[in-house]
Design a protein around this motif. Structure first.
Motif, mmCIF file in Angstrom:
data_model
loop_
_atom_site.group_PDB
_atom_site.id
_atom_site.type_symbol
_atom_site.label_atom_id
_atom_site.label_comp_id
_atom_site.label_asym_id
_atom_site.label_seq_id
_atom_site.Cartn_x
_atom_site.Cartn_y
_atom_site.Cartn_z
ATOM 1 N N LYS A 47 -9.595 6.818 -5.367
ATOM 2 C CA LYS A 47 -9.861 7.994 -4.538
ATOM 3 C C LYS A 47 -9.253 7.872 -3.149
ATOM 4 O O LYS A 47 -9.002 8.868 -2.485
ATOM 5 N N GLU A 48 -9.057 6.629 -2.689
ATOM 6 C CA GLU A 48 -8.476 6.401 -1.375
ATOM 7 C C GLU A 48 -7.828 5.014 -1.353
ATOM 8 O O GLU A 48 -7.920 4.248 -2.313
ATOM 9 N N LYS A 49 -7.170 4.696 -0.273
ATOM 10 C CA LYS A 49 -6.521 3.395 -0.133
ATOM 11 C C LYS A 49 -7.590 2.319 0.090
ATOM 12 O O LYS A 49 -8.457 2.457 0.957
ATOM 13 N N ASN A 60 1.124 1.434 -3.816
ATOM 14 C CA ASN A 60 -0.111 1.209 -4.567
ATOM 15 C C ASN A 60 -1.302 1.718 -3.766
ATOM 16 O O ASN A 60 -1.314 1.634 -2.528
ATOM 17 N N SER A 61 -2.304 2.200 -4.459
ATOM 18 C CA SER A 61 -3.494 2.697 -3.758
ATOM 19 C C SER A 61 -4.518 1.597 -3.511
ATOM 20 O O SER A 61 -5.449 1.786 -2.729
ATOM 21 N N SER A 62 -4.354 0.456 -4.173
ATOM 22 C CA SER A 62 -5.319 -0.626 -3.980
ATOM 23 C C SER A 62 -4.628 -1.972 -4.080
ATOM 24 O O SER A 62 -3.762 -2.181 -4.920
ATOM 25 N N VAL A 66 -7.255 2.973 5.806
ATOM 26 C CA VAL A 66 -7.501 2.151 4.617
ATOM 27 C C VAL A 66 -8.927 1.612 4.665
ATOM 28 O O VAL A 66 -9.407 1.193 5.723
ATOM 29 N N GLU A 87 -4.452 -2.287 -8.310
ATOM 30 C CA GLU A 87 -3.077 -2.006 -8.756
ATOM 31 C C GLU A 87 -2.143 -3.167 -8.463
ATOM 32 O O GLU A 87 -1.165 -3.381 -9.177
ATOM 33 N N LEU A 121 0.817 -1.223 0.000
ATOM 34 C CA LEU A 121 0.000 0.000 0.000
ATOM 35 C C LEU A 121 0.846 1.266 0.000
ATOM 36 O O LEU A 121 0.347 2.352 -0.295
#
Length: 785
Positions: free
Chosen positions: A540-542, A487-489, A513, A560, A484
């Motif tokens: 838009k967010e983790k 990467n965001s996801s 998260v 991701e 994380l």
């Protein structure tokens, strides 16, 4: 007037003759498209012949008008089969096969299919019943049936026509060998036509409705035109991946003009398989006047998503049926009564369950159950699979022990059932190793250049981090949090629900998260809501999702990075399809790990798949950087089948033969059978389970599920409302194993309805994070997000 049914709402009577004629007409309609019209019609004409007695009419009047529960069991299912046997059996082989086919359907129409040959060398169910000289009221039945002008002559005429159909059937299947398999499945198909015609006519009488003559060609035409609007947008798109997807669908459009066959569609993950297969299905259905389009998928998550995608593409929200599970378990109600002994029996029996839709999404379990599961309810749908376009998504997920039964069903549906079949997957299994081999044409593959297609769709790098000792939940959670940072996801896919929960509990404590748990412990509506929530937050967010393999195949979502617990190469390929799915960046990253706390002793296919992947693929330098190429896939399945044949028991416990040998006559050949037919249907159904451990669908109190449970709990007789609620319940049901049902029952967390034919969970047994909670400690503060 001798009576077959009395409508409870207004006490209108339906005569036995009227019922027989209407069922015969409808059964003929079901069987006509596959040249089995006379066989099906004669089954309908004779199926309730045993009701031609004053005794049955009096029983019926007492049951309905006086609300008297019958204590006597009336066998009305044997008379028609016995009449046919006594008058037409023994003259020649073709006529004998006609009598056996129709007779078996008639005497089985309330009990499920019986045996022509018994596994214990006892007299067969069929011969024992048709030669019963002590059948009550039989002489009265024959006298009353033949006393109606035209009945006797009509039977003779239909027998002659059915002989011609049988001759044509044998001529069709003879070049393919495996005659007894085709014969057995044809007999099950005639049975299906009879069952559905009988149940549909009875329901229509009860609801004072007419049977609709469904023709969906105009809908297919409209759907294809709407789909082509999307194709035009693809053509104009500047994204290379959309251009590649369009090329795949163009190939399907071309092949759709060719005659019915079994074909393979090996589009790589992310290649637009749903869109391309729908383009084939709609165009082919129009070109060859197919009655339905049916998608068969391995997991309900694919079913939910793809069904909605199809609705959107064809712009018809009402045209698609999702059939997740059998909410009603009515196998215990299959008996020789007429289901008038209680409202419960009647309501169960007359539920709409015959796939009256132009486009249907169902599961592989439901498909196999339609052919081989016990009772009458599931087999009722079989004729809907004929003269159709059948699209099997992720065909590699067919359970290994049922590969032969699956292949037999596929070959039958194409050869006899006149259906066009598409076997879709990014990882085609070794179809030539199956007995019987699937009958593929010489050029079965639709994608012209598989190697080039796989290369063109490459969007990920796969890295093995498999260690001999394996990673515990803490190490997997720690590795995920490390990912994380860049990467965001991240998507984490593990092999068991327990392993998923353990990792989820560790990661959900991170308040920075958005962490989601997904598993089959959650109902379809719940999973759908969770996936929508994930999609809204991606980018838009983790975001972290920890899931079982249900998210792998076909779910249109893109992370991701992906972490996949060691499994078969086909599963790894599917997991990779959830990474960088739309080429959002140059390369996504997929990591393979060994999860330490996964117990795979009861999941032999996952265990063997992981071992083969580790021993023959990950360790082979030839496949470095090409793990998902055709050569690696071929090598994987070759070794998988070889090991599975050694380690997975094909014959069920307590039986000396594989189930397929009970179908193809090998198990019966040593017993000096008294009939030409050798099918051992009852024994197959006794031992068959589409999955190793049978499950029961339970309605859960999630969102609208509470209203559904409340309405079903109000046990008034409203068949229309009942059918509506049962259909809605598909979205709010979870399949539970027997030990889970027992535990919930012991703690009072489960509620049986309709004599135990439907089960519902109490509120404290369904958790907003995990789904079903066996300990009754569910968080239920609010079901809205």
């Amino acid at each position: 007037m001798l009576i077959a049914h009395i409508r409870k709402s207004d006490f209108e009577e339906q005569s036995v003759q009227q019922h027989l004629e209407e069922v015969a007409s409808l059964a003929r309609r079901y069987g006509e498209s596959v040249n089995l019209g006379a066989l099906s019609e004669l089954s309908g004409l004779l199926h309730d012949m045993g009701k031609f007695t004053i005794h049955f009419t009096n029983y019926l009047k007492k049951a309905v008008l006086e609300n008297e529960i019958a204590t006597e069991k009336i066998d009305h299912s044997t008379a028609g089969a016995k009449y046919l046997y006594e008058n037409f059996y023994g003259q020649n082989t073709l006529q004998n096969l006609v009598v056996e086919t129709i007779g078996m359907g008639i005497l089985s129409h309330h009990s499920g299919m019986q045996n022509f040959v018994q596994p214990d060398f006892k007299p067969s169910d069929f011969v024992r019943r048709v030669t019963n000289d002590k059948l009550p009221y039989y002489k009265e039945v024959v006298r009353n049936f033949e006393g109606i002008q035209g009945n006797k002559e009509r039977v003779q005429s239909l027998v002659s026509e059915a002989i011609e159909e049988m001759e044509g059937f044998l001529r069709t299947v003879k070049p393919h060998g495996d005659l007894y398999t085709y014969l057995a499945l044809m007999q099950k198909l005639v049975f299906s036509c009879l069952i559905d015609a009988d149940r549909t006519n009875t329901r229509c009488f009860e609801e004072a409705e007419s049977v609709l003559d469904s023709n969906f060609q105009s809908l297919f035409k409209e759907g294809y035109e709407n789909l082509m609007k999307t194709v035009i947008r693809f053509r104009k798109s500047e994204k290379p991946i959309n251009q590649l997807r369009n090329e795949m669908s163009e190939e399907c459009d071309i092949i759709a003009l060719e005659c019915s066959a079994i074909r393979t569609l090996s589009i790589p993950t992310g290649g637009g398989k749903t869109f391309a297969s729908l383009r084939y299905a709609l165009k082919h259905a129009l070109e060859f006047n197919k009655s339905k389009i049916i998608y068969i998928v391995p997991y309900t998550t694919i079913l939910e998503q793809n069904a909605q995608a199809v609705r959107d593409i064809i712009d018809r929200q009402d045209a698609v049926l999702e059939h997740h599970a059998n909410v009603i378990d009515d196998t215990a109600l299959d008996n020789e009564t007429d289901f008038y002994d209680s409202d419960v029996h009647k309501k169960m029996q007359l539920g709409r369950d015959n796939w009256e839709y132009p486009i249907i999404f169902t599961t592989m379990v439901q498909f196999l159950d339609t052919f081989y599961q016990k009772g009458t309810r599931k087999g009722r749908r079989l004729h809907s699979l004929t003269n159709a376009v059948l699209v099997f998504d992720e065909v590699q997920t067919v359970p290994f022990q049922h590969q032969s039964l699956f292949s037999a069903a596929i070959n039958f549906l194409q050869t006899v059932g006149k259906s066009s079949i598409l076997l879709c997957t990014a990882t085609q299994p070794a179809l030539d190793r199956i007995e019987p081999a699937i009958r593929l044409p010489e050029k079965a593959e639709i994608v012209p250049d598989l190697v080039g297609a796989v290369k063109a769709f490459e969007r990920v790098s796969i890295t093995s981090k498999v260690e001999s000792e394996g990673w515990g939940a803490e190490k997997i959670a720690e590795f995920t949090e490390d990912l994380l940072e860049e990467n965001s996801s991240v998507l984490v896919i593990l092999n068991t629900k327990t392993a998923v929960r353990n990792v989820y509990k560790l990661l959900k404590e991170n308040e920075d998260v958005f962490v989601v748990h997904l598993s089959t412990s959650m109902c379809p509506a719940h999973r759908k809501r969770k996936l929508e929530e994930i999609r809204e937050r991606l980018g838009k967010e983790k975001v972290v999702c920890i899931s079982t393999q249900l998210i792998e195949a076909g779910v249109d979502i893109s992370f991701e990075a992906v972490v996949r617990s060691l499994a078969g190469l086909d599963s790894i390929a599917q997991a990779a399809g959830r990474c960088n799915r739309n080429a959002e960046k140059l390369r996504g990253n997929v990591y393979i790990v060994r999860a330490k706390d996964e117990s795979l002793s009861k999941l032999p296919e996952i265990r063997i798949g992981g071992e083969v992947t580790e021993n023959y693929i990950l360790s082979n330098p030839e496949f470095r950087g090409q793990l998902l190429g055709p050569k690696a896939i071929e090598t994987y399945f070759s070794h998988f089948f070889e090991q599975a044949e050694r380690e997975i028991q094909i014959a069920p416990k307590g039986l000396n033969h594989p189930l397929y040998h009970l179908l193809n006559g090998k198990a019966a050949a040593m017993q000096n059978p008294k009939t030409r037919s050798l099918g051992m249907f009852k024994t197959i159904e006794q031992y068959f389970e589409a999955i190793d451990s049978p499950t029961t669908a339970v309605i859960v109190p999630y969102e609208d599920g509470e209203k559904i449970i409340a309405d079903l709990n109000d046990n008034h007789y409203d068949l229309t409302l009942f059918n509506e609620r049962i259909k809605q319940a598909q979205q709010y049901s979870v399949n539970l194993y027997q030990h889970e049902l027992r535990k919930l029952s012991e703690t009072g967390l489960i509620q049986p309805l309709f004599d135990g034919s439907i089960y519902c969970l109490k509120e404290k047994a369904y958790d907003l994070s995990y789904g079903v909670s066996l300990d009754g400690l569910a968080k239920v503060e609010s079901y809205t997000f």
